[in-house]
Design an enzyme around this catalytic site. Structure first.
Site, PDB file in Angstrom:
ATOM      1  N   ASP A  19      53.893  36.598  -6.736  1.00  0.00           N
ATOM      2  CA  ASP A  19      53.432  37.980  -6.648  1.00  0.00           C
ATOM      3  C   ASP A  19      53.451  38.407  -5.185  1.00  0.00           C
ATOM      4  O   ASP A  19      54.194  37.841  -4.365  1.00  0.00           O
ATOM      5  CB  ASP A  19      52.044  38.131  -7.284  1.00  0.00           C
ATOM      6  CG  ASP A  19      51.821  39.519  -7.891  1.00  0.00           C
ATOM      7  OD1 ASP A  19      51.527  40.451  -7.124  1.00  0.00           O
ATOM      8  OD2 ASP A  19      51.967  39.669  -9.117  1.00  0.00           O
ATOM      9  N   ASP A  20      52.647  39.383  -4.828  1.00  0.00           N
ATOM     10  CA  ASP A  20      52.666  39.976  -3.490  1.00  0.00           C
ATOM     11  C   ASP A  20      52.352  38.941  -2.405  1.00  0.00           C
ATOM     12  O   ASP A  20      51.756  37.907  -2.679  1.00  0.00           O
ATOM     13  CB  ASP A  20      51.646  41.115  -3.431  1.00  0.00           C
ATOM     14  CG  ASP A  20      51.990  42.173  -2.397  1.00  0.00           C
ATOM     15  OD1 ASP A  20      51.293  43.184  -2.354  1.00  0.00           O
ATOM     16  OD2 ASP A  20      52.962  41.987  -1.629  1.00  0.00           O
TER      17      ASP A  20
ATOM     18  N   LYS B  45      59.170  41.479 -10.947  1.00  0.00           N
ATOM     19  CA  LYS B  45      58.043  42.375 -11.203  1.00  0.00           C
ATOM     20  C   LYS B  45      58.093  43.473 -10.146  1.00  0.00           C
ATOM     21  O   LYS B  45      58.011  43.197  -8.949  1.00  0.00           O
ATOM     22  CB  LYS B  45      56.720  41.611 -11.120  1.00  0.00           C
ATOM     23  CG  LYS B  45      55.486  42.503 -11.269  1.00  0.00           C
ATOM     24  CD  LYS B  45      54.203  41.682 -11.118  1.00  0.00           C
ATOM     25  CE  LYS B  45      52.972  42.581 -11.123  1.00  0.00           C
ATOM     26  NZ  LYS B  45      51.724  41.793 -10.940  1.00  0.00           N
TER      27      LYS B  45
ATOM     28  N   ASP C  29      56.368  46.776  -8.752  1.00  0.00           N
ATOM     29  CA  ASP C  29      55.077  47.467  -8.749  1.00  0.00           C
ATOM     30  C   ASP C  29      55.249  48.949  -8.392  1.00  0.00           C
ATOM     31  O   ASP C  29      56.380  49.456  -8.329  1.00  0.00           O
ATOM     32  CB  ASP C  29      54.135  46.758  -7.774  1.00  0.00           C
ATOM     33  CG  ASP C  29      52.688  46.740  -8.257  1.00  0.00           C
ATOM     34  OD1 ASP C  29      52.294  47.640  -9.014  1.00  0.00           O
ATOM     35  OD2 ASP C  29      51.940  45.821  -7.867  1.00  0.00           O
TER      36      ASP C  29
ATOM     37  N   GLU D 164      54.242  50.040 -13.473  1.00  0.00           N
ATOM     38  CA  GLU D 164      53.746  51.324 -12.954  1.00  0.00           C
ATOM     39  C   GLU D 164      52.439  51.738 -13.626  1.00  0.00           C
ATOM     40  O   GLU D 164      52.052  52.901 -13.563  1.00  0.00           O
ATOM     41  CB  GLU D 164      54.835  52.401 -13.026  1.00  0.00           C
ATOM     42  CG  GLU D 164      55.312  52.794 -14.408  1.00  0.00           C
ATOM     43  CD  GLU D 164      54.512  53.953 -14.980  1.00  0.00           C
ATOM     44  OE1 GLU D 164      54.642  55.083 -14.528  1.00  0.00           O
ATOM     45  OE2 GLU D 164      53.756  53.692 -15.924  1.00  0.00           O
ATOM     46  N   TRP D 165      51.744  50.743 -14.240  1.00  0.00           N
ATOM     47  CA  TRP D 165      50.371  50.867 -14.716  1.00  0.00           C
ATOM     48  C   TRP D 165      50.217  51.846 -15.870  1.00  0.00           C
ATOM     49  O   TRP D 165      49.099  52.282 -16.162  1.00  0.00           O
ATOM     50  CB  TRP D 165      49.425  51.249 -13.583  1.00  0.00           C
ATOM     51  CG  TRP D 165      49.755  50.635 -12.270  1.00  0.00           C
ATOM     52  CD1 TRP D 165      50.101  49.331 -12.034  1.00  0.00           C
ATOM     53  CD2 TRP D 165      49.789  51.283 -10.996  1.00  0.00           C
ATOM     54  NE1 TRP D 165      50.352  49.128 -10.708  1.00  0.00           N
ATOM     55  CE2 TRP D 165      50.167  50.310 -10.044  1.00  0.00           C
ATOM     56  CE3 TRP D 165      49.533  52.587 -10.570  1.00  0.00           C
ATOM     57  CZ2 TRP D 165      50.301  50.602  -8.688  1.00  0.00           C
ATOM     58  CZ3 TRP D 165      49.660  52.877  -9.215  1.00  0.00           C
ATOM     59  CH2 TRP D 165      50.039  51.903  -8.299  1.00  0.00           C
ATOM     60  N   GLY D 166      51.312  52.235 -16.528  1.00  0.00           N
ATOM     61  CA  GLY D 166      51.216  53.156 -17.650  1.00  0.00           C
ATOM     62  C   GLY D 166      50.957  54.589 -17.255  1.00  0.00           C
ATOM     63  O   GLY D 166      50.699  55.434 -18.125  1.00  0.00           O
TER      64      GLY D 166
ATOM     65  N   ASP E  43      45.304  47.164 -13.606  1.00  0.00           N
ATOM     66  CA  ASP E  43      45.149  45.723 -13.453  1.00  0.00           C
ATOM     67  C   ASP E  43      44.008  45.176 -14.303  1.00  0.00           C
ATOM     68  O   ASP E  43      42.940  45.791 -14.394  1.00  0.00           O
ATOM     69  CB  ASP E  43      44.865  45.371 -12.000  1.00  0.00           C
ATOM     70  CG  ASP E  43      46.106  45.462 -11.117  1.00  0.00           C
ATOM     71  OD1 ASP E  43      45.956  45.227  -9.912  1.00  0.00           O
ATOM     72  OD2 ASP E  43      47.200  45.757 -11.629  1.00  0.00           O
TER      73      ASP E  43
END
Length: 697
Positions: free
Chosen positions: A120-121, A198, A200, A233-235, A255
């Site tokens: 991840d990040d 992934k 973001d 894009e978190w929906g 998240d």
């Protein structure tokens, strides 16, 4: 602007950084990447005419842009991502990633279906090199990303990486994002051997989401390497409506965090989107928290059950190097993994939801049905359905496989269980002509949670139901209590044979020794029996007895009383301070609408706090509202429940409202439950106070 304390979970950052950039650009009328931020491989901003032309082409049946390679993510991806357990801490490094790959093999997770080991990040340096290339952090990854990918591949696994569809990623350090560098970054990922990306949503400069994610799709396609593409894009722009030809999976929510309320809220957001999921395109309710320590094992089993039923990607979010055997047992449940990975690819739908009792059903490729009986509430609940309601054909009997106990029984049609608080029972149900070869399904239950005043006998009633078509022979029912307690059956607890469709009811008298400390104690109920073929079956319902202390006569502050159960959205319930939201004791003096209060409870939606009143109290009262530490944000509702009946409710209030009077009659109630809901708009900034909360007894 006040920085929300939750930024460590990225929820706050994305709303501050990403949303602020978008708001500023929208105010200025800008919707595309500024020229100064573009690189030679960045596409020119789409014009209104070009967008309309592309829409017309799609309507006419043309495909104006390349699709990703087919054949990927035919079932939901399974693997690991480090973020939930490490965030950006120094422990996220090359050795950790290699260690996870090793554990996939040695702990049987690879054999169970887990394949992707994903970063991840925070894996890169904050600046690109002179050629505009991404540079791995030499302290975290001294041998570079390709060497780590090669190590993972040598284990027969796949390797994933992370970046953002913005100019920077979500971390405050400002690692470079992919916006304006799509072709270069995609090729760099392909050259390293990346199998999963992934992508973001932070620092996106307000550029249209569909444009940003399609640009990276096309760049990945151009590399020629098959790369699973995860849209994160978190929906916010409903990707389930447009991303099936863009990515292989898309986040439907913000998240997740390692808490019951977060997991539950995300499941509720994702469940209604079943129609949009299928092979090669999946709803993604975020990664697993199993094993991170913020929930009980029962809650983690519910988490894993619901994600498997929802055909969700199963990406482990715990540091497996520190995980105990229970974590591996949950993650390696092959019966449930088979449901998640079912080739038909149909996400489960909600058959029924009532007062926190959920029946969720999923059609499987061979005609079976998976059904999850999920108990959202804080006490055991009987949840029941039928094979007919599940969509199965009429039959004399059905095979019932318990996917947590890994055991086959049969039923003549009823599918039910008494499910522990926050628990989930999952069955795989099939019409089976050989149903009688399996033992009859026997359901155990109790009429309530045992509340015991030390030194005083309490009464409990158990039930054992035979759901099958053959008798349960030599049935013996036992209720086990801690050493030193007295437990006595006051009616028969055995039966030579319990015929199909019949129920054995047993009364129990339970006494905890005088001086027993208040708290929760295990009180499991077990039914032991034999099938007509002689097979022995033991089924146990995990139960709890609460040793309780009656409230004193008069008026008593709620904060001065022990509670018998409490759940909270963020952080623990606080006494006489606001919730603060993170660790214990981090709150402030209670304050609503500028008025301070010396006493009360500080909570965070969604929250429940349950008190034992023992039939001795007549009323509850409080001043309720959102604590001033949340500013003018947040929306919550307040409810009071007495013995399962709602006796008071305050319509949702916001951070701009003054304290509201709450008054409820609770005469005769054994328990009183104080509930705070999210007001229907999510749990951000929902810091709620039950100020001046008192019982009159």
């Amino acid at each position: 602007m006040r920085v929300h304390i939750r930024t460590i979970h990225r929820r706050g950052r994305r709303r501050i950084v990403g949303a602020l950039s978008a708001a500023l650009l929208c105010t200025a009328g800008v919707t595309a990447l500024p020229a100064a931020a573009r690189t030679p491989d960045a596409p020119a901003p789409a014009t209104a005419t070009a967008t309309a032309t592309a829409t017309d082409a799609r309507t006419a049946g043309a495909d104006p842009a390349p699709r990703l390679p087919g054949g990927l993510a035919k079932t939901p991806p399974m693997g690991f991502n480090n973020w939930n357990s490490t965030h950006c801490r120094a422990e996220f490094n090359e050795e950790m990633v290699k260690g996870i790959a090793d554990l996939f093999v040695t702990k049987g997770l690879k054999d169970a279906g887990y394949r992707y080991v994903n970063l991840d990040d925070c894996w890169a340096l904050p600046t690109r090199d002179g050629d505009g290339k991404l540079v791995p952090d030499p302290k975290r990854f001294p041998h570079g990303i390709k060497a780590v990918a090669d190590y993972v591949h040598a284990k027969g696994l796949k390797f994933g990486i992370y970046t953002s569809a913005g100019i920077k990623t979500c971390n405050e350090a400002g690692f470079p994002g992919g916006l304006g560098h799509e072709k270069s970054d995609a090729q760099q990922f392909a050259d390293w051997g990346v199998d999963y990306l992934k992508y973001d949503n932070c620092n996106n400069l307000g550029v249209d989401a569909q444009q940003r994610y399609r640009t990276m799709r096309d760049a990945l396609k151009a590399t020629g390497r098959p790369i699973v593409y995860s849209i994160c894009e978190w929906g916010e722009n409903k990707p389930w409506e447009w991303a099936s030809d863009v990515g292989h999976l898309w986040r439907t929510t913000g998240d997740i965090s390692d808490s019951w309320s977060s997991m539950l809220a995300i499941a509720k957001q994702n469940l209604p989107l079943a129609a949009h999921a299928g092979p090669g395109h999946w709803n993604d309710p975020d990664m697993l928290e199993v094993g991170n320590g913020g929930m009980t094992d029962t809650e983690y089993r519910s988490h894993f059950s619901l994600w498997s039923m929802m055909a969700a990607p199963l990406l482990i979010g715990s540091d497996l190097r520190k995980a105990g055997p229970e974590t591996f047992e949950i993650l390696a449940n092959k019966d449930l993994i088979a449901v998640d990975q079912d080739p038909l690819g149909k996400q489960a739908t909600v058959l029924k939801s009532e007062n926190g009792r959920w029946t969720v059903v999923r059609q499987l490729a061979n005609g079976d049905r998976a059904v999850a009986l999920f108990n959202e509430t804080g006490s055991p609940q009987r949840i029941s359905t039928t094979a007919k309601d599940l969509g199965l054909p009429r039959a004399d009997g059905y095979r019932l496989r318990d996917l947590w106990q890994h055991r086959d029984t049969h039923t003549t049609g009823t599918v039910s269980a008494t499910v522990p608080a926050h628990g989930t029972t999952v069955y795989r149900v099939s019409a089976d002509p050989r149903w009688a070869t399996h033992p009859p399904a026997v359901e155990t239950g109790t009429d309530r949670t045992a509340l015991v005043e030390a030194g005083t006998a309490a009464v409990l009633r158990s039930t054992v139901r035979n759901l099958g078509g053959t008798p349960a022979k030599n049935l013996a029912v036992t209720l086990k209590a801690p050493r030193g307690w007295q437990v006595r059956a006051t009616s028969p607890a055995t039966a030579r044979a319990l015929p199909g469709g019949r129920t054995l009811r047993t009364g129990w008298r339970i006494t905890a020794p005088a001086g027993t400390a208040p708290g929760a104690y295990a009180l499991p109920l077990t039914a032991d029996y034999r099938s007509p073929r002689g097979a022995r079956v033991t089924t146990t319902l995990p139960g709890t007895a609460h040793v309780v202390v009656p409230p004193p006569s008069g008026t008593t502050d709620a904060a001065a009383l022990p509670w018998i159960g409490a759940t909270n959205g963020w952080g623990p319930v606080e006494k006489n301070t606001s919730v603060g939201e993170d660790g214990a004791g981090d709150g402030r003096p209670l304050s609503i609408g500028g008025t301070g209060f010396a006493k009360g409870l500080g909570v965070h939606a969604a929250s429940e706090v349950t008190f034992y009143t023992g039939g001795r109290c007549s009323a509850f009262s409080a001043r309720a509202g959102i604590d001033d530490e949340a500013g003018d944000r947040g929306t919550v509702g307040f409810e009071v429940w007495a013995d399962g009946k709602r006796v008071a409710r305050i319509a949702p209030v916001t951070g701009t409202d003054p304290a509201q009077d709450v008054s409820a009659r609770v005469a005769g109630a054994q328990t009183v439950r104080l509930v705070v809901t999210d007001g229907g708009d999510g749990i951000d900034y929902d810091h709620a106070d039950w100020a001046d909360a008192t019982f009159r007894c």
